[in-house]
Enzyme design. Structure first.
Site, PDB file in Angstrom:
ATOM      1  N   LYS A 117      -3.571 -22.189 -51.670  1.00  0.00           N
ATOM      2  CA  LYS A 117      -4.132 -23.349 -52.377  1.00  0.00           C
ATOM      3  C   LYS A 117      -3.034 -24.226 -52.973  1.00  0.00           C
ATOM      4  O   LYS A 117      -3.092 -25.462 -52.907  1.00  0.00           O
ATOM      5  CB  LYS A 117      -5.065 -22.882 -53.496  1.00  0.00           C
ATOM      6  N   GLY A 362      -8.944  33.521 -76.620  1.00  0.00           N
ATOM      7  CA  GLY A 362      -9.981  34.538 -76.794  1.00  0.00           C
ATOM      8  C   GLY A 362      -9.940  35.301 -78.093  1.00  0.00           C
ATOM      9  O   GLY A 362     -10.648  36.301 -78.254  1.00  0.00           O
ATOM     10  N   LYS A 365      -9.972  31.621 -82.588  1.00  0.00           N
ATOM     11  CA  LYS A 365      -9.446  30.517 -83.419  1.00  0.00           C
ATOM     12  C   LYS A 365     -10.512  29.455 -83.649  1.00  0.00           C
ATOM     13  O   LYS A 365     -10.696  28.971 -84.766  1.00  0.00           O
ATOM     14  CB  LYS A 365      -8.222  29.859 -82.754  1.00  0.00           C
TER      15      LYS A 365
END
EC number: 5.6.2.3
Length: 739
Positions: A117, A362, A365
């Protein structure tokens, strides 16, 4: 047109004749911005067909006019090529060249469509118009004020970036960081570098001392110049921070600087004295040894110790709580029965201003933290929860039901200063701060967090101290626990439900120095696949990720499976595996961009490798490329549902992330992880590294490699010593206030 005989090296092995050509660059097939090497398709004068030109150029774009001299060679793989020993590119003058040049993606805001363009509207005058009459750009359909402004800014930026590229190329260094240099120094980039080229090593990520030294040498700076020796000392210390140190013993520092600089030791001593005099570095002892610290890290560790002591000395922000009543109340509320170790921890938490909770997978916490929060929040205490990474914060939100933020977002990172808006002047509005995955938090970040925490607030630090320490400098969690300065709860009991997972069981075995159980049982979530050679390992890994894991476990190979490597280098290192995995899982198509040694395509898994406060993405964040706009010269990455745009020149902040290092995976969890463990990684194999990698897997962990490498990792408890003074600061008598 030349005859074939004239264009092909003679069979007698004579040097082919030198020839001069000129033409239009039709396509840049390949360009390595680091060393300038390029492969071009050129429409040369006097040639009917496009020719392939191989040469070197600091910067090159389609549409440019090139003058070249060199000779014709026949490459075994690629056929006839013109190998240029001289290549000069100039701005195009033909309409065809101008359109290709503008549409090459070098200027953000102009792609092939707008290039056509613009050339149709303004012809050969388009370059002059962008510079002198930018308002006229809006005469083109589709170009409004925003796009026009972007085109003008992009044009101006590109001119300066090209100037930087040519300057660097002329001074013997690669040009891939030109965009980063421009963004750091702006229009005065060349002036700044000329004045002190060693700033490049200090300010620009990806540029080391040797690169800066090459520029300095070309500019005439002598090897014994004090500016060079001082820069070498600073760089050696900065490199040490990359290994996690806050400082180094004087002997280690001078040895490093000596190898780097190759100058007499008395010069290094003089330079070190000047650095100490100006306060850039600080001398002190650590465990009786004389050390030199980077001043900012020295003060940060001192400040952490002072703030923790002050926090612990202030009264609790909640009224006294009767633990004997609180424990049955919270058990009834949650429907969970706490173990005796958890009850004891809860009693301690309710009476402690600063507390550390540590333990492996495990051990409960999460249950303990939730119980503490339930009791504390029942007293209308204002609680804030945070974690170092987005993924860790998301998990924390899911486990607590509270809005968890990353530490950077909690502190409100400020892109203008590279710091935070929350500090001692504008503190956090909370009475209890919970920090999860604290093992990941480095010294500067912990210092910033504690500066923003009011004196009357309580602090709960949660993390697994047996994991790797932070990627950044220091070993904050380990030093706090080791100092004995604050109460610590260490949970060790693995609960029955968690013990059903072989991942959890084997993680604890590894942490105790025992070999994991490698014989897979029915329904197991932990496997070992033997591979004795790197080539065999790569082949098996690709088959596992692409075929076996998706078929057996129903997991997506890109979204759900993460390969975690002990290191980047080697055939089973993260870098090589990323290239292999990209080809297997998301082969590059036509829409792609090649930058900084990577090919990026829509659908690729990528990782952010630098903190970017402006975009609010941080080192270690994982995302997927969800868009690529060649017109705009940018791609879009989606991080946890949030879209972030990158200009093509800024892609040094991203790497492919099908595979990553275990260090980079800290704080993240993945449905499945595959960990190569081979003797080629022996320099990195350590118990805490393997333990950290294994604990990243939620549903499946698969080790691939050699049993002897696995034994090596499990036995190696030493890890790497970090020179950090925080433990000493915390153990010492109270110091003067440090801010």
């Amino acid at each position: 047109m030349l005859s074939t005989a004239a264009r092909t090296p003679s069979s007698s092995g004579q040097t082919p004749p030198t020839e001069a050509l000129a033409g239009l660059v039709e396509r840049v097939t390949y360009h390595n911005a680091e060393n300038g090497f390029c492969v071009l398709r050129v429409k040369a004068r006097g040639h009917r067909d496009l020719i392939t030109v191989v040469g070197h150029a600091a910067s090159i774009s389609a549409g440019e006019w090139v003058q070249i001299s060199g000779s014709w060679v026949t490459d075994r793989t690629h056929g006839l090529q013109f190998r240029a020993n001289f290549l000069k590119a100039s701005q195009p003058t033909t309409l065809e060249g101008i359109e290709k040049y503008l549409g090459s993606g070098m200027i953000r805001g102009i792609g092939p469509v707008y290039a056509k363009k613009l050339v149709r509207a303004f012809g050969e005058a388009v370059f002059d118009l962008i510079e002198a009459e930018p308002d006229r750009l809006r005469e083109v359909t589709g170009i409004g004020p925003k796009r026009a402004a972007r085109i003008v800014a992009g044009w101006s930026e590109q001119k300066i970036i090209r100037e930087i590229m040519l300057f660097l190329h002329a001074n013997g260094v690669g040009t891939s960081r030109a965009v980063r240099i421009y963004k750091t120094y702006g229009p005065k980039s060349v002036e700044v570098i000329t004045e002190n080229p060693y700033r490049l090593a200090r300010d620009i990520r990806g540029i080391g001392f040797r690169t800066a030294d090459t520029v300095a040498r070309k500019l005439g700076i002598e090897p014994t110049a004090m500016i060079r020796v001082r820069a070498g000392i600073s760089f050696a210390l900065a490199e040490a921070t990359g290994e996690g140190h806050c400082g180094l013993p004087v002997g280690d520092l001078t040895d490093l600087a000596g190898k780097l600089l190759e100058v007499p030791s008395d010069l290094i001593e003089s330079a070190l004295a000047l650095e100490l005099e100006e306060g850039e570095v600080v001398a002190d002892t650590l465990e009786g040894e004389r050390c030199v610290f980077l001043a900012r890290l020295y003060r940060a560790e001192q400040g952490i110790a002072e703030r923790l002591r002050r926090l612990a000395a202030c009264p609790l922000p909640w009224p006294e709580i009767d633990a004997a009543k609180a424990i049955p109340w919270v058990e009834a509320r949650t429907g969970l029965s706490l173990a005796e170790s958890q009850r004891e921890a809860l009693r301690l938490a309710l009476a402690s201003k600063v507390l550390v909770i540590t333990g492996g997978p495990g051990v409960g916490k999460t249950t303990l933290v939730n119980s503490i929060l339930q009791v504390i929040r029942a007293k209308a205490v204002d609680v804030a929860v945070c974690a170092p990474t987005g993924r860790a914060a998301k998990r924390l939100s899911e486990s607590t039901g509270l809005e968890a933020r990353t530490i950077h977002r909690l502190l409100e990172s400020d892109p203008k200063t590279g710091g935070f808006k929350r500090d001692e002047v504008t503190p956090l509005a909370c009475e209890l701060l919970v920090v999860d995955e604290t093992s990941m938090v480095d010294v500067p970040l912990m210092r910033a967090l504690l500066k923003a925490l009011p004196d009357d607030a309580a602090l709960l630090l949660v993390g697994d101290v047996d994991q790797l320490p932070s990627v950044g400098p220091g070993q904050v969690l380990s030093d706090i626990i080791g100092s004995g300065a604050v109460p610590v709860v260490r949970l060790t009991e693995v609960f029955r439900q968690a013990a059903e997972s072989q991942v959890v069981v084997n993680a604890h075995r590894i942490n105790r120095g025992q070999m994991p159980v490698l014989e897979a049982q029915l329904g197991s979530d932990f496997f070992f696949v033997e591979a004795n050679e790197p080539e065999e390992g790569v082949s098996k890994l690709l088959h596992l990720v692409k075929e076996r894991i998706p078929a057996r476990f129903g997991l997506d190979p890109v979204r759900d499976v993460q390969i975690l490597c002990p290191m980047n280098r080697g055939g089973l290192g993260a870098r090589a595996l990323n290239i292999e995995l990209q080809q297997a899982l998301n082969p590059p198509g036509e829409q792609r961009v090649e930058r900084f040694g990577w090919t990026f395509c829509p659908g690729d898994k990528v990782m952010q490798v630098a903190n970017n406060y402006e975009r609010e993405v941080f080192n270690g964040d994982l995302g997927v490329i969800t868009g690529m706009d060649m017109e705009e010269g940018e791609l879009t990455v989606t991080f946890d549902g949030r879209q972030v745009n990158y200009g093509f020149g800024e892609l040094d902040e991203l790497v492919l992330a099908y595979a990553t290092t275990i260090h980079k995976a800290q704080g993240s969890e993945y449905p499945a992880v595959v960990i190569p463990v081979t003797t080629q990684h022996f320099t990195m194999l350590a118990r805490n590294l393997l333990y950290t990698g294994v604990t990243r897997g939620k549903k499946l962990v698969l080790l691939l490699g050699q049993k002897r490498a696995l034994k090596l990792a499990v036995r190696n408890q030493a890890g790497r010593r970090r020179w950090s003074k925080l433990r000493e600061w915390l153990s010492a008598a109270p110091q003067a206030s440090v801010r």
